[in-house]
Design a protein around this motif. Structure first.
Motif, PDB file in Angstrom:
ATOM      1  N   UNK A 185       0.823  -1.207   0.000  1.00  0.00           N
ATOM      2  CA  UNK A 185       0.000   0.000   0.000  1.00  0.00           C
ATOM      3  C   UNK A 185       0.860   1.261   0.000  1.00  0.00           C
ATOM      4  N   UNK A 186       2.022   1.215   0.668  1.00  0.00           N
ATOM      5  CA  UNK A 186       2.957   2.343   0.619  1.00  0.00           C
ATOM      6  C   UNK A 186       3.373   2.623  -0.821  1.00  0.00           C
ATOM      7  N   UNK A 187       3.738   1.546  -1.548  1.00  0.00           N
ATOM      8  CA  UNK A 187       4.163   1.728  -2.925  1.00  0.00           C
ATOM      9  C   UNK A 187       3.080   2.317  -3.804  1.00  0.00           C
ATOM     10  N   UNK A 188       1.850   1.822  -3.698  1.00  0.00           N
ATOM     11  CA  UNK A 188       0.753   2.332  -4.519  1.00  0.00           C
ATOM     12  C   UNK A 188       0.451   3.792  -4.181  1.00  0.00           C
ATOM     13  N   UNK A 189       0.465   4.133  -2.904  1.00  0.00           N
ATOM     14  CA  UNK A 189       0.177   5.519  -2.494  1.00  0.00           C
ATOM     15  C   UNK A 189       1.217   6.483  -3.033  1.00  0.00           C
ATOM     16  N   UNK A 190       2.490   6.103  -2.981  1.00  0.00           N
ATOM     17  CA  UNK A 190       3.537   6.988  -3.490  1.00  0.00           C
ATOM     18  C   UNK A 190       3.416   7.186  -4.996  1.00  0.00           C
ATOM     19  N   UNK A 191       3.019   6.152  -5.712  1.00  0.00           N
ATOM     20  CA  UNK A 191       2.850   6.293  -7.158  1.00  0.00           C
ATOM     21  C   UNK A 191       1.713   7.246  -7.506  1.00  0.00           C
ATOM     22  N   UNK A 192       0.747   7.403  -6.613  1.00  0.00           N
ATOM     23  CA  UNK A 192      -0.406   8.266  -6.875  1.00  0.00           C
ATOM     24  C   UNK A 192      -0.171   9.723  -6.496  1.00  0.00           C
ATOM     25  N   UNK A 193       0.864  10.011  -5.725  1.00  0.00           N
ATOM     26  CA  UNK A 193       1.093  11.390  -5.271  1.00  0.00           C
ATOM     27  C   UNK A 193       1.269  12.370  -6.433  1.00  0.00           C
ATOM     28  N   UNK A 194       2.100  12.079  -7.461  1.00  0.00           N
ATOM     29  CA  UNK A 194       2.286  13.074  -8.536  1.00  0.00           C
ATOM     30  C   UNK A 194       1.043  13.323  -9.379  1.00  0.00           C
ATOM     31  N   UNK A 195      -0.001  12.503  -9.248  1.00  0.00           N
ATOM     32  CA  UNK A 195      -1.217  12.697 -10.024  1.00  0.00           C
ATOM     33  C   UNK A 195      -2.072  13.841  -9.482  1.00  0.00           C
ATOM     34  N   UNK A 196      -1.768  14.318  -8.271  1.00  0.00           N
ATOM     35  CA  UNK A 196      -2.569  15.379  -7.649  1.00  0.00           C
ATOM     36  C   UNK A 196      -2.339  16.707  -8.365  1.00  0.00           C
ATOM     37  N   UNK A 197      -3.419  17.447  -8.584  1.00  0.00           N
ATOM     38  CA  UNK A 197      -3.356  18.763  -9.215  1.00  0.00           C
ATOM     39  C   UNK A 197      -3.509  19.898  -8.210  1.00  0.00           C
ATOM     40  N   UNK A 198      -4.014  19.593  -7.025  1.00  0.00           N
ATOM     41  CA  UNK A 198      -4.148  20.588  -5.969  1.00  0.00           C
ATOM     42  C   UNK A 198      -4.045  19.862  -4.637  1.00  0.00           C
ATOM     43  N   UNK A 199      -4.193  20.611  -3.557  1.00  0.00           N
ATOM     44  CA  UNK A 199      -4.015  20.019  -2.233  1.00  0.00           C
ATOM     45  C   UNK A 199      -5.086  18.969  -1.941  1.00  0.00           C
ATOM     46  N   UNK A 200      -6.261  19.093  -2.541  1.00  0.00           N
ATOM     47  CA  UNK A 200      -7.318  18.113  -2.304  1.00  0.00           C
ATOM     48  C   UNK A 200      -6.990  16.779  -2.972  1.00  0.00           C
ATOM     49  N   UNK A 201      -6.224  16.822  -4.045  1.00  0.00           N
ATOM     50  CA  UNK A 201      -5.808  15.586  -4.686  1.00  0.00           C
ATOM     51  C   UNK A 201      -4.776  14.809  -3.903  1.00  0.00           C
TER      52      UNK A 201
END
Length: 482
Positions: free
Chosen positions: A332-348
Motif C-alpha cells: 500500500x505504501x508503494x501504490x500511495x507513493x505512485x499516486x502522489x504526482x497525479x494530484x493537481x491541488x491540495x485536495x488531490x
C-alpha cells in the motif's frame, strides 16, 4: 514545512530585495507624445489613427486590452501566487534534503552507543538525557536565522531522538513480556508519535505564517519541559538498573537474516515519507502555487490515517499475522507513493497521503513487536540493542530519503522520485513472508506454545510484569514471588 519557506524568504527574497533597493530609481515618465514612440520597438504592430492627429501611428497588437509586453529576453512572469526563482527552488531541494537528513545521520551514529548504554544502566536515565537534548535543540531552532544554525540544531535533535527512542522502545519491551500486550502497548506509543506528526506539520505552518518562525518552537520547548517533569515524577531517572541478562552483541543480531528483513521493512516504508517531507512542499510551491499554511496541511491526512492505523492494528495485526500485515502495508505504501504526482491541488493529495500514513502505521505496528519477539525467540531477552537496530533502520530511511530525494528531484523531477521509491516498496513487500514462521533456538522451544510461532499467548511466562519505575527493588520483588 517551515524550513523550505523560511529559507526561500530569507535567502532568495531577501537577496532580491537588497538588490532592488540598491538599484537607482527609474526616471520620471516622459510627456504623452514620446510615450507613443516608446511603443514602436516591437515588430508585431498595427497601424491606428490617433484622434487629433493627421498621421497614423503603429502600436503593438492587443495593447488596448493588455499590459505592456516585457522586453525581449526577460524571464516569464510566474502564474499569480507562485513563487519566483525556479532555479533557486530546484537547488533548495538538495539543501533542504541534507538539512533533514542530518538528524538521521547523527542518530544513526549514536544509536549503537545508546543501545549498549541501556543494557548497562537501564532505560530511565537515557530517556531523561534525550529529553534534555531535545529541549536544547528546540530552543536553538527557535532562534536560528541561518542555514548553518538550523543544520546544527537538526543534528543535535538527532542525538536527543536516539536516546529517547531506543530507551523508550526497550523499556516497553521489557515491561510487557506477553506478545499480545507488547503489541498493544507499542501501538499506543506509536500512536503518540502519530499524534505529534498529526499536530506538528499543520501547527508549524499555520504558526509560521500568522505568528512567526520562533512561535511553534517555543511552544514545543514548553511541552518538552512538561515531558521532563512527568519523567521525573513517574520514571524517577536517578537509579541505575541494568538488564538482568547479558545482551546479545549487535554484530550477532546484524547477522540474523530475520532481523535484517524486519529492519529493511522499517527502512524502506519510512523512506517514502522521508522523501516527501522536504520535496513535497517545494513541489507544491512550484506546481500548485500553494500558500504557506497549505504546505503543512498536506501532511494532515497522512498523520490522521497513521494515528488510526497504529491504534487499529495494535490488536488486529496480532490476529491476522504481523508478517501479512507488514506485507500488505508495504504494498500500500508503494501504490500511495505512485499516486502522489497525479494530484493537481491540495485536495488531490488527501487520498495518496492518507493511504501512505495508514500503510506506514501497519508496517511500524507489525515490525516493532516482531523485533522484540525475534530476540526472545532466537537470542537473549535484552532489548536495548535490538531496538537500537530498529532505530538505525528508521534513521537509514530518513537519512537516505531526504539526501538522495533532493538530488533525484533536481535530476529527474518529483514524479520520477515517487515512481522509484514506490516501486522499491512494492518489490520489497514479498520478503515479509520470511517472517511467517521464524525458527527458534532449541533451548527456547520449551517455552513456546505449539501453535503458530507468531501468535503465542506468552512466550516469557517465567517473568512477571514489572511496574514503573523499573528499579532494583521491583526486580527483588519479582524474584521473591518466583
Amino acid at each position: 514545512p517551515i524550513v523550505p519557506t523560511f529559507l526561500y524568504a530569507t535567502e532568495y527574497e531577501g537577496a532580491n530585495s537588497s538588490v532592488a533597493t540598491a538599484q537607482p530609481e527609474p526616471a520620471p515618465p516622459a510627456p504623452k507624445a514620446p510615450l507613443f514612440s516608446s511603443l514602436l520597438s516591437y515588430s508585431d504592430t498595427t497601424t491606428v489613427t490617433v484622434p487629433g492627429s493627421d498621421s497614423p501611428l503603429e502600436v503593438p497588437k492587443g495593447m488596448e486590452s493588455s499590459r505592456p509586453p516585457q522586453p525581449p529576453g526577460s524571464p516569464p512572469v510566474p502564474p499569480r501566487g507562485c513563487p519566483e526563482g525556479d532555479e533557486f527552488l530546484s537547488t533548495e531541494n538538495v539543501r533542504v534534503g541534507l538539512l533533514f537528513a542530518s538528524k538521521a545521520l547523527v542518530q544513526l551514529l549514536v544509536n549503537p552507543s545508546v543501545g549498549f548504554l541501556t543494557n548497562r544502566i537501564g532505560y530511565h536515565i537515557p530517556m531523561f538525557i534525550g529529553f534534555t537534548i531535545l529541549f536544547l535543540s528546540t530552543v536553538m531552532f527557535a532562534f536560528s536565522g541561518t542555514y548553518t544554525l538550523l543544520f546544527l540544531a537538526r543534528a543535535l535533535q538527532g542525538v536527543g531522538s536516539s536516546f529517547s527512542s531506543v530507551a523508550g522502545l526497550g523499556m516497553l519491551a521489557s515491561v510487557y513480556t506477553d506478545d499480545f500486550e507488547r503489541g498493544s502497548a507499542m501501538g499506543i506509543a506509536l500512536g503518540g508519535l502519530a499524534l505529534g506528526v498529526l499536530i506538528g506539520a499543520p501547527f508549524g505552518s499555520i504558526m509560521y505564517e500568522f505568528v512567526g518562525k520562533s512561535s511553534p518552537f517555543l511552544v514545543l520547548a514548553f511541552l518538552a519541559l512538561l515531558d521532563g517533569a512527568l519523567q521525573l515524577c513517574i520514571l524517577q531517572p536517578s537509579r541505575i538498573s541494568p538488564e538482568s541478562t547479558k545482551a546479545t552483541p549487535m554484530s550477532t543480531l546484524l547477522r540474523d537474516p530475520y532481523i535484517l528483513v524486519a529492519a529493511g521493512a522499517l527502512c524502506f516504508s519510512n523512506m517514502g515519507v522521508a522523501m516527501l517531507e522536504p520535496t513535497l512542499p517545494i513541489w507544491m510551491m512550484q506546481t500548485m502555487c500553494s500558500p504557506q499554511w497549505q504546505l503543512g496541511m498536506a501532511f494532515l491526512p497522512a498523520s490522521i490515517s497513521y494515528l488510526i492505523g497504529t491504534n487499529l492494528f495494535g490488536v488486529l495485526a496480532n490476529k491476522m499475522g504481523r508478517w501479512l500485515c507488514s506485507m500488505v502495508g508495504m504494498a500500500l505504501v508503494g501504490v500511495s507513493l505512485l499516486c502522489v504526482p497525479l494530484a493537481k491541488n491540495i485536495y488531490g493529495l488527501i487520498g495518496p497521503n492518507g493511504g501512505l500514513g495508514f500503510a506506514i502505521g501497519m508496517v511500524d505496528l507489525s515490525m516493532m513487536p516482531i523485533m522484540g519477539y525475534l530476540v526472545d525467540l532466537r537470542h537473549t531477552s535484552a532489548y536495548g540493542t535490538v531496538y537500537a537496530i530498529a532505530d538505525v533502520a528508521f534513521c537509514l530511511g530518513f537519512a537516505i530519503g531526504p539526501s538522495t530525494g533532493g538530488a533525484i528531484v533536481r535530476a529527474l523531477g518529483f514524479p520520477w522520485l515517487m515512481v522509484i521509491i514506490g516501486a522499491t516498496n512494492l518489490a520489497y513487500a514479498p520478503l515479509c513472508w520470511c517472517l511467517h514462521s521464524p525458527p527458534a533456538r532449541e533451548e527456547k522451544m520449551a517455552i513456546l506454545s505449539q501453535e503458530c510461532p507468531m501468535q503465542p499467548k506468552s512466550y516469557m511466562g517465567q517473568k512477571a510484569l514489572k511496574e514503573f519505575p523499573l528499579t532494583d527493588d521491583s526486580d527483588v520483588e519479582v524474584e521473591n514471588v518466583e
